[in-house]
Design an enzyme around this catalytic site. Structure first.
Site, PDB file in Angstrom:
ATOM      1  CB  CYS A 195      -0.918  -0.007   1.225  1.00  0.00           C
ATOM      2  SG  CYS A 195      -2.031   1.417   1.300  1.00  0.00           S
ATOM      3  NE  ARG A 251      -9.396  -2.615  -0.507  1.00  0.00           N
ATOM      4  CZ  ARG A 251      -8.443  -2.118   0.274  1.00  0.00           C
ATOM      5  NH1 ARG A 251      -7.682  -1.143  -0.187  1.00  0.00           N
ATOM      6  NH2 ARG A 251      -8.278  -2.565   1.504  1.00  0.00           N
TER       7      ARG A 251
END
Length: 500
Positions: free
Chosen positions: A319, A418
């Protein structure tokens, strides 16, 4: 002016556990790692508990029916990812729910007209020794035989020959009807010295299979995550865009729990999704929410009906939300804040809403730190992506084996649902695409991790996670401690360091 929090953002790597008194009653076998997965009134059991407090990340590189089944066998829970058409995700859920504990939906199948070369490649790719032969190659077709690595040899037999030429025909094999109990099926396996027992319907169709190795796994992992019908449990991810269509389809497919999959859960969109699930659908299936990094966001989602709340923004190994948007918080700091709010919420309302640590876990001991700081269960991506059971490709780079691994915020995933940036395409990435070192099968790795967690809790004088939450003592790690721990040592051949 902006609010500046009077703290330093801390990671899990910045804490160590200080041992508490270990008593005679505190032994690894006495440690109970079971945890509530969904909200429940204080003093009452959670409707859904897991014996091993580990769940799989809602990611394409991690989610697969095979991994969900393996994880349920070991007492955890898998989540089917939502970055796919609704029907495809529902099929993934159904594939897991078709398995009863001990009774498998056959996933290695071939046709009698297939070539030996084709079945050889199939077995090699699946790392299995035997395939089921049905008339159409499907897991529910007419059962016609079995073929395995002992039935032919690539150097001895012509790989262009058909499976039918070397398979063991159905009329020569031991089979059992769907009415057989698991106990009787296992007795038959051992009495007849079978590796695989086909379960065949009265009209000759394959219903399921029972494997000898599953008997051994069941003896090793006695706390499988199963429902009232002894089917493996599975979760599924949802988003805040098509939830009115996706949730009913997943419920019909048999999903046991859902979770809104988002990089930032503190939004009115998640509140509306939760309200739909709780009020319009009557809470037929619990829905978790997240991700959050502070108590304000936890309470917002708990008030909206979240079954559990995921904690963590920007701490995942793939991430890059922090780099791209400057948003996030150290995972330790986030857990401390959210756990305190969870406990206040429980005291005020009489309802306990579990929290899930998602991200920031680079080694097994980080899991122990996360539990000590208040996590009820842990969601892992990179950890599970390394295993045989994950769906990503196994590749060799510079002589070492790796598994492909990519984030849901990467261009490879293209997960606009998302990471909603107000576009139909991702204008920038919040995840990366890469590789993780291959680690073999899930089963021994999870067993090793669980053993480490038990040993750590024993050293801290705790035999349950609530005890660990209450009694753990932690200390921050100095820069000099980092340097000391990082001292380089040349290991003897055969020695290894096992982490994530």
């Amino acid at each position: 002016m902006a609010v500046i929090l009077p703290e330093v953002s801390r990671t899990l790597n910045e804490y160590l556990l200080v041992p508490n008194l270990t008593t005679e009653d505190c032994a690894p076998d006495a440690v109970d790692l079971s945890a509530p997965l969904v909200r429940h009134p204080i003093g009452q059991p959670s409707p859904l508990r897991i014996a091993t407090p580990l769940v799989s990340a809602i990611m394409q590189a991690v989610s697969s029916p095979r991994l969900a089944i393996a994880l349920a066998q070991t007492g955890g829970l898998g989540f089917a990812h939502q970055n796919q058409p609704i029907a495809a995700q529902a099929r993934m859920v159904s594939a897991v729910k078709r398995h009863k504990a001990g009774f498998r939906h056959s996933d290695i199948n071939t046709k009698p007209t297939a070539t030996l070369g084709e079945v050889s490649r199939l077995l090699q790719a699946a790392e299995r020794d035997i395939a089921v032969v049905t008339d159409d190659g499907s897991p529910t077709g007419l059962f016609v035989g079995l073929i395995g690595s002992r039935d032919f040899h690539p150097q001895r037999h012509d790989l262009n020959d058909t499976v039918a030429s070397r398979m063991r025909p159905a009329d020569t094999l031991v089979t059992a009807p769907p009415t057989i109990s698991l106990s009787d099926a296992n007795t038959l396996i051992w009495d007849q010295r079978l590796d695989l027992l086909p379960i065949v319907t009265a009209d000759g169709h394959l219903a399921s299979i029972v494997l000898r190795r599953d008997y051994e796994l069941h003896k090793q992992f006695r706390n499988e995550t199963i429902d009232a019908e002894k089917r493996f449990r599975i979760g599924a991810g949802i988003n805040t865009r098509d939830f009115r269509d996706r949730i009913p389809a997943l419920v019909e497919a048999g999903a046991d729990v859902l979770c809104i999959d988002s990089s930032d859960g503190y939004s009115v969109w998640q509140q509306r999704t939760l309200r739909y699930a709780v009020e319009e659908l009557g809470g037929v299936v619990p829905v978790g929410a997240g991700n959050v990094v502070d108590g304000r966001a936890f309470r917002y989602l708990a008030d909206a009906g979240a079954a559990f709340v995921k904690v963590g923004i920007g701490g995942g190994s793939i991430c890059i939300t922090r780099d791209q948007k400057g948003i996030g918080r150290g995972q330790a700091s986030a857990l401390i804040d959210v756990a305190a709010e969870r406990d206040r919420y429980a005291e005020e309302t009489g309802v306990y809403v579990p929290i899930c640590c998602d991200g920031g876990l680079l080694a097994d001991y980080h899991m122990a730190v996360a539990f000590a700081l208040g996590a009820d269960f842990i969601m892992l991506g990179r950890y599970f992506a390394r295993f045989d059971e994950s769906p990503s490709n196994l590749v060799k780079l510079d002589g070492q084996l790796f598994k492909e691994y990519w984030g849901e915020g990467s261009q490879r995933a293209r997960n606009v649902a998302r990471y909603d940036q107000g576009e139909t395409e991702l204008p920038f990435e919040e995840g990366v695409d890469g590789y993780v070192p291959y680690a073999g099968s899930l089963y021994p790795n999870v067993a090793r991790t669980v053993a480490k967690l038990r040993a750590t809790m024993v050293s801290c004088g705790a035999t349950t996670l609530p005890d660990f939450h209450r009694d753990a003592v932690l200390v921050q790690v100095s820069q000099q401690s980092y340097l000391q721990n990082g001292a380089e040592v040349r290991l003897r051949s055969g020695s290894s360091s096992t982490g994530q």
